[in-house]
Every structure is written in C-alpha cells, then in structure tokens.
Design an enzyme around this catalytic site. Structure first.
Site, short mmCIF file in Angstrom:
data_model
loop_
_atom_site.label_atom_id
_atom_site.label_comp_id
_atom_site.label_asym_id
_atom_site.label_seq_id
_atom_site.Cartn_x
_atom_site.Cartn_y
_atom_site.Cartn_z
N THR A 214 11.17 -6.93 16.07
CA THR A 214 12.61 -7.04 16.31
C THR A 214 13.07 -8.49 16.41
O THR A 214 14.26 -8.75 16.52
CB THR A 214 12.99 -6.31 17.61
N ASN B 197 0.82 -1.19 0.00
CA ASN B 197 0.00 0.00 0.00
C ASN B 197 0.87 1.26 0.00
O ASN B 197 2.09 1.19 0.11
CB ASN B 197 -0.94 -0.03 1.21
N HIS C 86 23.29 0.71 11.98
CA HIS C 86 24.46 1.58 12.08
C HIS C 86 25.31 1.15 13.27
O HIS C 86 24.80 0.58 14.24
CB HIS C 86 24.03 3.04 12.20
#
Length: 185
Positions: free
Chosen positions: A165, A85, A115
């Site tokens: 996660t 979408n 990072h």
C-alpha cells in the site's frame, strides 16, 4: 466541451467507469486476454499477438504465462525480460510500468482503480486511477497485491502474499499485510 471519461481516467481525475468508450476498450481487452489464455503455447509464444497489440510497450523477451487478465491492456508497459507467472491480473485503469528483468510470481494482482468511498458515487461508477511503477530486477512473490499509486524500487523483493500500500525503497524486502520492511538481504 468537457473531458471524456477516458480522458479523465488518463489524467488521474475522478471518472465514471460506466462509459461506452471504456466498455469498448474493456471488451477489446477481454477478447485479447481470451486469445492469450486459450491459444496453444506453441502458437502463443511469449504473448498472444492480440494481447501484444494492446500493450503500450513490450520489451524484448517479456513473457506472460496463461492464464492472465487485464482490464484495458493499453496502459501496460513491460521492460525487457519481464516474466509474469500464471494467474497474474493487472487492472490497468492507470499506467503500469514493469522494469527490465522483473519477475512476478503466480497470482500477483495489480489494482490501479480506487472506487469512491461515498456509496452513492461508488454505485454510480465513480473511481480514480493511480499508476503503479515497478523498477528493474524486482521479484514479486506469488499472491502479492499492489494497489494504485505505489512505486517499487529497483531490486526490491515483495514477499508472497504481501499487500503493498506504500512505496518500497530500492533493494528493500517487504512482507505482510500491509507490507512492511524486513531485515537486510
């Protein structure tokens, strides 16, 4: 001679994102994304031609609404009848595979890059890329975020706004931040 930054990225090793080859690939993706996002729908079809040329694989009937954003495109594989979408973002510094019949709600984000935790190395552009795999017939609610390294099993449901996660088992439903399983469907 050592590996290039792109080769390190592809191998899942630490690499520097401040690299001319990676810059060129990101620029190519920006151009393709811009074409997709600005073409009239009747001309764009399911995916703008420039964007479809970037992707690693596109199954029949896959459809991406505009606007859409990806960082490279070259690491994205879409199964048959995948629907994304409006407002989806895929930062595909690693492979992103989305299985047949999966649906992503508006504003779903997938982030493969992590990072460096050391501020000096982070400032120098050091990151590592972890793949994301989404099985078949998965439903991901609007605004959900998937971080690198997760696998979503076939038939799973990710609730709107969830931050995933950890891996999600096939058929499971997860909600919240961080995402956690809820009762049976």
């Amino acid at each position: 001679m050592g590996l290039s930054e792109r080769q390190k990225m592809s191998a899942g090793e630490w690499y520097c994102c401040f690299d001319p080859e990676l810059d060129a690939l990101r620029w190519q993706a920006r151009e393709a994304v811009h074409a997709h996002n600005t073409m009239p729908p009747s001309q764009r079809g399911n995916l703008a031609p420039a964007l479809s040329l970037l992707f690693a694989d596109i199954g029949k009937g896959a459809f991406i609404e505009a606007p859409f954003h990806c960082s490279y495109g070259i690491n994205i594989s879409l199964g048959r009848r995948v629907y994304m979408n409006a407002g989806c973002t895929i930062l595909d510094s690693a492979g992103v595979r989305i299985g047949d019949g999966s649906m992503l709600g508006p504003g779903v984000h997938i982030y493969c890059a992590e990072h460096h935790k050391d501020p000096k190395l982070r400032g120098a552009g050091m990151e590592i890329a972890r793949p994301v795999t989404i099985g078949a017939s998965v439903w991901i609610g609007g605004g959900a975020i998937l971080v690198g390294g997760v696998t979503i099993g076939d038939g799973a449901i990710i609730g709107a706004g969830a931050v995933v996660t950890k891996d999600v088992a096939p058929g499971a439903t997860v909600v919240g931040n961080p995402a956690r399983p809820v009762g049976a469907r």
